[in-house]
Design a protein around this motif. Structure first.
Motif, mmCIF file in Angstrom:
data_model
loop_
_atom_site.group_PDB
_atom_site.id
_atom_site.type_symbol
_atom_site.label_atom_id
_atom_site.label_comp_id
_atom_site.label_asym_id
_atom_site.label_seq_id
_atom_site.Cartn_x
_atom_site.Cartn_y
_atom_site.Cartn_z
ATOM 1 N N LEU A 99 0.848 -1.187 0.000
ATOM 2 C CA LEU A 99 0.000 0.000 0.000
ATOM 3 C C LEU A 99 0.884 1.238 0.000
ATOM 4 O O LEU A 99 1.973 1.242 0.566
ATOM 5 N N VAL A 100 0.419 2.278 -0.631
ATOM 6 C CA VAL A 100 1.065 3.586 -0.576
ATOM 7 C C VAL A 100 -0.032 4.607 -0.382
ATOM 8 O O VAL A 100 -1.134 4.459 -0.924
ATOM 9 N N GLY A 101 0.248 5.648 0.424
ATOM 10 C CA GLY A 101 -0.778 6.667 0.606
ATOM 11 C C GLY A 101 -0.443 7.627 1.727
ATOM 12 O O GLY A 101 0.601 7.554 2.356
ATOM 13 N N ILE A 102 -1.358 8.535 1.938
ATOM 14 C CA ILE A 102 -1.328 9.451 3.078
ATOM 15 C C ILE A 102 -2.664 9.332 3.776
ATOM 16 O O ILE A 102 -3.679 8.991 3.165
ATOM 17 N N ARG A 103 -2.669 9.601 5.084
ATOM 18 C CA ARG A 103 -3.912 9.427 5.834
ATOM 19 C C ARG A 103 -4.109 10.572 6.801
ATOM 20 O O ARG A 103 -3.184 11.040 7.463
ATOM 21 N N GLY A 104 -5.339 11.057 6.892
ATOM 22 C CA GLY A 104 -5.730 12.014 7.910
ATOM 23 C C GLY A 104 -5.100 13.386 7.765
ATOM 24 O O GLY A 104 -4.815 14.046 8.758
#
Length: 241
Positions: free
Chosen positions: A143-148
């Motif tokens: 998974l790759v991403g940014i959160r919040g």
């Protein structure tokens, strides 16, 4: 090719104010709700890891894509193993704390950039957060991403830029064989999502990276170009209204 098969560490890269416009944006005369619009620009910094179509969610703090150290939802597992974000976005969209969901239209190839518009309505943007998730498709369950990301810090015309690292859904062993990696490195012949979980951790953790043929793993379908060093992506968020 169709690929049927985060607290997240986010590294602030820059905070750029590109000019502030009026915040009197399209008020609904009946409800007083306003429309807040954003442009999410994702750049793939890897050499050989295409990202699956982006899943973008605007939400409040009660919803999370996942918690590090806890097991992944089935919907997140499907995204991480196959790159298919439909179930993940549907599950998010059904949550009362989610304000909007958007999907990218195709793969984000190495070195390429994708732009995803997203918008949400409310009496104010207080408590608005943004999450993006994709799969690096030459992995088993990455998974790759940014959160919040806090959107209430942005006035119209403001931008913020972040760096993102990779995570492992902890649902599939990292065998990297041709029948388990759904990306182009394996000619897209892998099964994609499999409900059976054979990663002994069964919890989301920071991805340790891949081991390739070039590293001496004879059973790996991956080559050195599919390795990466974090950060793997750059994300620019602009409030356009």
């Amino acid at each position: 090719m169709v690929f049927p098969r985060y607290m997240l560490l986010v590294l602030p890269l820059a905070a750029l104010v590109a000019g502030c416009g009026s915040d009197n944006d399209d008020n609904d005369p009946l409800t007083g709700a306003r429309s807040f619009r954003y442009q999410v620009t994702i750049t793939n910094l890897s050499a050989g890891q295409p990202f699956s179509p982006a899943a973008v969610v605007i939400h409040r703090s009660q919803w999370q894509a996942f918690t590090l150290g806890n097991g992944a939802s089935v919907e997140l597992e499907r995204l991480a193993e196959s790159g298919d974000n439909e179930a993940f976005l549907a599950e998010a969209g059904a949550d009362a704390s989610v304000l909007a969901t958007e999907t990218g239209m195709g793969l984000i190839l190495p070195g390429a950039t994708a732009e995803i518009p997203a918008s949400a309505s409310g009496s104010s943007d207080s408590g608005f957060l943004l999450t993006w998730m994709s799969m690096p498709v030459n992995t088993n369950d990455g998974l790759v991403g940014i959160r919040g990301i806090d959107l209430s810090e942005l006035s119209t015309g403001d931008t913020r830029t972040y760096l993102a690292i990779t995570y492992d859904a902890g649902t599939e062993a990292n065998s990297e064989s041709a029948d388990t990696v759904p990306g182009p490195a394996a000619s897209g012949l892998a099964e994609g999502f499999n409900a059976a979980r054979d990663d002994i951790r069964d919890a989301v953790y920071i991805h340790p990276g891949v081991v390739t043929l070039d590293d001496g793993l004879d059973t790996s379908t991956l080559e050195g170009i599919q390795r990466w060093h974090n950060p793997i992506a750059r994300v620019r968020i602009e409030r356009v209204q």
